[in-house]
Design an enzyme around this catalytic site. Structure first.
Site, PDB file in Angstrom:
ATOM      1  N   ASP A  14      36.599  27.222  43.842  1.00 23.78           N
ATOM      2  CA  ASP A  14      36.394  28.483  43.111  1.00 23.78           C
ATOM      3  C   ASP A  14      35.331  29.372  43.757  1.00 23.78           C
ATOM      4  OD1 ASP A  14      38.149  27.309  41.252  1.00 23.78           O
ATOM      5  OD2 ASP A  14      36.480  26.475  40.103  1.00 23.78           O
ATOM      6  N   GLU A 175      44.260  33.625  35.356  1.00 22.86           N
ATOM      7  CA  GLU A 175      42.831  33.323  35.238  1.00 22.86           C
ATOM      8  C   GLU A 175      42.088  33.827  36.468  1.00 22.86           C
ATOM      9  OE1 GLU A 175      42.611  29.063  34.849  1.00 22.86           O
ATOM     10  OE2 GLU A 175      43.896  28.734  36.581  1.00 22.86           O
TER      11      GLU A 175
END
Length: 519
Positions: A14, A175
């Protein structure tokens, strides 16, 4: 100029990136159940990254005591505005969405400033008109969508009601939203499809920050139609412009061992962006251009030939910044002693690696490669039955390999143990007499091999266990396990505090060495 992917190897998923001036880039990644939270990296050339610390280093910032494996800290976004760094993220079992600030990314970072709305993956945009937008995922699964609202960055106060701005491309888990103001348009970059083989990055744009948003016809980043490519699960991207106008993407992806087993977790990759004629930033939509060996004329340096591995002899008076701990670091459990200069002392407590919410004496670094040796020298003379200490390879509490010295019925044994699916089995054990023992995992694409060496003796292979049993795929899959294998040191009293410290002289990860040994 050529460079190698991933630019940050091992369990560093991420990624979020920011450029501060002409040459300084900073990046943050997720940390889940490991402490300290959110590692921070620095680079001057986009391909060579050095970890400079963590954002969440105090229990007042981050309490992981109720965070099981693959919970904790999700998906940070790092931004810089008017001399201040902002790090916004989610503690999914704790305070939810919050941000911290710092003048120096090395820290110290502020106490958390909580924000009120959204599920996971919040992001910040400091717009040119002074407004500050929180863009964040909401909902779940196929109902996952993006909401947005404005805040006061000094206090976290919500200034507008949240508005739903984007539903994604019809896939599940829209997301990781990032909103950018580029070329007088607002670009909304998101992940979609879950974190497995169908993972992708999608993008939409509008002339207004709240939309309506026009969706690009295809993902701008994915290998979801390239099942045989050595790099998989590409997505969750962030983009940055360099000082001469070139655009780059950082994103997570995996390198499955044997083409099917995720051991390293999700790693940080880099790729150049090409702007299409109709104004879309394209990276790699099933073209296969994201590879381990990459080339770009717009880089000023290479990471090819950069030394790999990890070594410490514990001569520093503080624990190195790259180490991670499980849920918290109990300060009095990790000591570098002047009385035994250059040794690390671990004081085992009652917790073990099998405890779902345990905080054992345990410190690790990510596994970044196969065909490596992971070794240490230990001095451990336990005075109480069940005390143990040694070398570990951990995916989670249900999947780990241990090579430990343990006292059983008054005698010291060296034990090779595997925990698979929550079931622990001793593969082999031998009585030992020498005070100092060298321990080692040798890891190839098939197995973890358990080795030991007593003083002036040959290395002896004690056992082996298949690599695949520590993979994400055999332990819940990509939707259930978000971490990778971690390698390091461990001590426990197995239900009671240890009365005897374990001492470690050094810890090393290096390419496999040919050696004299016996089985």
């Amino acid at each position: 100029m050529q460079y190698e992917n991933p630019v940050i190897k091992g369990f560093y998923p991420d990624p979020s990136i920011v450029r501060v001036d002409e040459t300084n880039y900073y990046m943050a990644t997720s940390s889940f159940e490991y402490f300290p939270g959110v590692p921070i990296f620095h680079s001057v050339d986009l391909v060579n990254w050095n970890q400079i610390g963590h954002a969440l280093t105090r229990k007042k910032q981050l309490d992981l005591s109720n965070s099981p494996s693959s919970s904790g800290i999700y998906a940070p976004t790092l931004r810089y505005h008017d001399g201040t760094f902002y790090l916004i993220t989610t503690d999914v079992r704790g305070i939810g969405n919050f941000y911290v600030t710092a003048q120096d990314p090395r820290g110290p970072w502020s106490d958390p400033i909580k924000i009120t709305h959204g599920n996971i993956d919040p992001s910040l945009l400091f717009d040119e008109d002074g407004k500050v937008y929180v863009t964040v995922q909401n909902g779940a699964g196929l109902d996952s969508h993006v909401i947005q609202y404005e805040i006061d960055p000094q206090t976290g106060e919500t200034l507008t009601e949240p508005v739903k701005i984007f539903d994604g491309d019809g896939g599940e888990w829209t997301e990781a939203p990032h909103l950018y103001n580029i070329h007088d348009l607002y670009y909304l970059l998101c992940a979609s499809g879950g974190t497995g083989s169908n993972h992708r990055a999608i993008i939409a744009r509008s002339d207004q920050p709240y939309g309506p948003f026009e969706l690009c016809d295809e993902p701008i980043l994915t290998h979801n139609q390239l099942p045989d490519h050595p790099i998989q699960a590409l997505g969750h991207a962030d983009i940055v412009e360099d000082s001469v106008g070139n655009w780059w993407a950082v994103f997570l992806a995996t390198r499955p061992v044997q083409g099917k087993y995720t051991i390293f977790g999700r790693e940080t990759f880099l790729a150049p962006i090409t702007w299409s004629e109709d104004g879309w930033p394209m990276i790699d939509s099933n073209v296969g251009t994201v590879n381990q060996l990459m080339e770009s004329p717009n880089l000023t340096a290479t990471n090819i030939g950069k030394a790999s591995g990890f070594f410490t002899d514990f001569t520093e008076r503080k624990i190195l910044s790259k180490w991670s701990y499980l849920r918290y670091r109990k300060e009095d459990a990790y000591l570098l002693l002047c009385s035994r200069n250059g040794w690390l002392r671990l004081d085992g407590n009652k917790d073990t690696l099998d405890d779902p919410l345990g905080i054992p004496a345990f410190l690790v670094v990510p596994q970044t490669d196969i065909d490596i040796d992971v070794s240490t020298e230990i001095l451990f003379l336990p005075e109480q039955d069940q005390e143990e200490a040694g070398l570990v390879a951990r995916l989670n509490e249900r999947a780990h390999y241990d090579l430990v010295i343990k006292r059983i019925k008054g005698e010291r044994y060296l034990i090779a143990r595997q925990t698979i699916g929550g079931d622990s089995v001793v593969l082999e054990s031998v009585p030992i007499n020498a005070e100092n023992i060298k321990l080692k995992f040798s890891i190839d694409q098939d197995d973890y091999y358990f080795w030991y060496q007593e003083k002036d003796q040959q290395w002896i292979q004690l056992a082996k266990s298949p690599l695949k049993y520590l993979s994400v795929e055999l332990n819940g899959g990509t939707g259930g396990v978000f971490t990778g294998v971690m390698l390091g040191l461990y001590a426990t009293g197995n239900g009671q505090d240890s009365t005897t410290p374990a001492y470690f002289d050094w810890f090393k990860i290096e390419p496999q060495q040919k050696m004299n040994h016996k089985r």
